[in-house]
Write an enzyme that holds these catalytic residues in place. Sequence first.
Site, mmCIF file in Angstrom:
data_model
loop_
_atom_site.group_PDB
_atom_site.id
_atom_site.type_symbol
_atom_site.label_atom_id
_atom_site.label_comp_id
_atom_site.label_asym_id
_atom_site.label_seq_id
_atom_site.Cartn_x
_atom_site.Cartn_y
_atom_site.Cartn_z
ATOM 1 N N SER A 122 22.122 -22.326 7.145
ATOM 2 C CA SER A 122 21.259 -21.937 5.986
ATOM 3 C C SER A 122 21.310 -23.287 5.196
ATOM 4 O O SER A 122 20.654 -24.022 5.448
ATOM 5 C CB SER A 122 22.228 -20.852 5.498
ATOM 6 O OG SER A 122 21.357 -20.008 4.362
ATOM 7 N N GLU A 157 14.315 -21.032 10.877
ATOM 8 C CA GLU A 157 14.916 -19.730 10.880
ATOM 9 C C GLU A 157 14.901 -19.416 9.263
ATOM 10 O O GLU A 157 14.826 -20.623 8.436
ATOM 11 C CB GLU A 157 16.342 -19.593 11.388
ATOM 12 C CG GLU A 157 17.493 -20.296 10.414
ATOM 13 C CD GLU A 157 18.147 -19.589 9.299
ATOM 14 O OE1 GLU A 157 17.821 -18.642 8.909
ATOM 15 O OE2 GLU A 157 18.351 -20.455 8.410
ATOM 16 N N HIS A 168 20.612 -15.785 10.333
ATOM 17 C CA HIS A 168 21.284 -14.805 9.334
ATOM 18 C C HIS A 168 21.544 -13.566 9.833
ATOM 19 O O HIS A 168 21.756 -12.445 9.238
ATOM 20 C CB HIS A 168 20.535 -14.689 8.089
ATOM 21 C CG HIS A 168 20.604 -15.973 6.901
ATOM 22 N ND1 HIS A 168 19.851 -16.977 7.311
ATOM 23 C CD2 HIS A 168 21.239 -16.132 6.045
ATOM 24 C CE1 HIS A 168 19.881 -17.781 6.327
ATOM 25 N NE2 HIS A 168 20.924 -17.396 5.612
#
Length: 358
Positions: free
Chosen positions: A156, A256, A324
């Site tokens: 992330s 992502e 996630h």
Amino acid sequence: MISFLKKHRKYIAAAAALMILSLPALYSSVMPTVTSYLSPAGDAAVPREKPSALRPGDTIGIVAPGTHGGMTDYNQAIHFLEEMGYKVKLASSVTDDYGYLAGSDEERAADINNFFKDDSVKAIVCLRGGYGSARLLSLLDYSMIEKHPKLFVGFSDVTALHAALGEKSHLVTIHGPMLSNFKGENFTPFTLYNFENGLTGSLPTGEIRMPQGTSLKTVVPGKASGRLIGGNLTVVVSLCGTPYELDGKGDILVLEDTGEDPYRIDRLMQQLWQNGLLKRVSAIAFGDFYSPSPKNGEFSTDQVLGYYAKLSGKPVIRGLPIGHGANNLFLPLGVKATIDTKEDGSATLSIDENYLKQ
């Protein structure tokens, strides 16, 4: 919970089947189907420094490069690492609360520099994502870090550090679970298997294992090889135009994201198209994308990603278990890999070299 996990550490996990992208007529004619794209490996002349595997009793350092931990109790996750046989050392800023950050930029950067320099710390795992990692990039000692390679794990917001440590310190880093992933029970045996075996170097090279009942899907057919780079789409885009942006020439770009509307995904991908990254890479692998449902008549995230897949003119696959979701692969960035697609619409991603020091 620990006893349950111990009984289920072998590779098993269930996940929803991944959907093959369906493109509307507007998008279907953008680019012809790709059959192969074997590109030179970009900065292959610059060798990547590799970390060493962990052994029982080794110390894992926990850093908070961005957002603070809030009111969340991480004792269970720390105990979880200790149950694996490791010692845990918390960086000073992990328990800080500095606005929406875990300590000042100088404090958080010093934690990372100090843990890399400290040879008693054998691996560094990030506390969580959020925001703030990019604020540290000008404060890191890249030449020192290059001389002290060790497992560095996160995803992330941590994508900014993966990019900078790869480009500036020439390190192999790990896109994988953070301490926050283990503070509750919202993770699968697949994630646990990858994390535990990834730390010890027990994950084999070759074709990656997928969660039970899932497979990689072809978006644009073809075969390509290159180093794995990337991570969170929003963070990758935020580095464009900075000294830490991804070069990407001949690399395999993994992406992502979560919580972004389809039009925002479109805007982010458009920037990567305009800045040339989608043209420089040899292939693209999409991981998990969680977006609000499109309104009537609007394009979905899958359709947007499919459009840029075609536009890139490179082999593209979908369904990599990173990001996630509950299933989170222990994916080494900076190592050579190969994407290959099959006539039945399935695909493979193979890791072609060991990510650890031999």
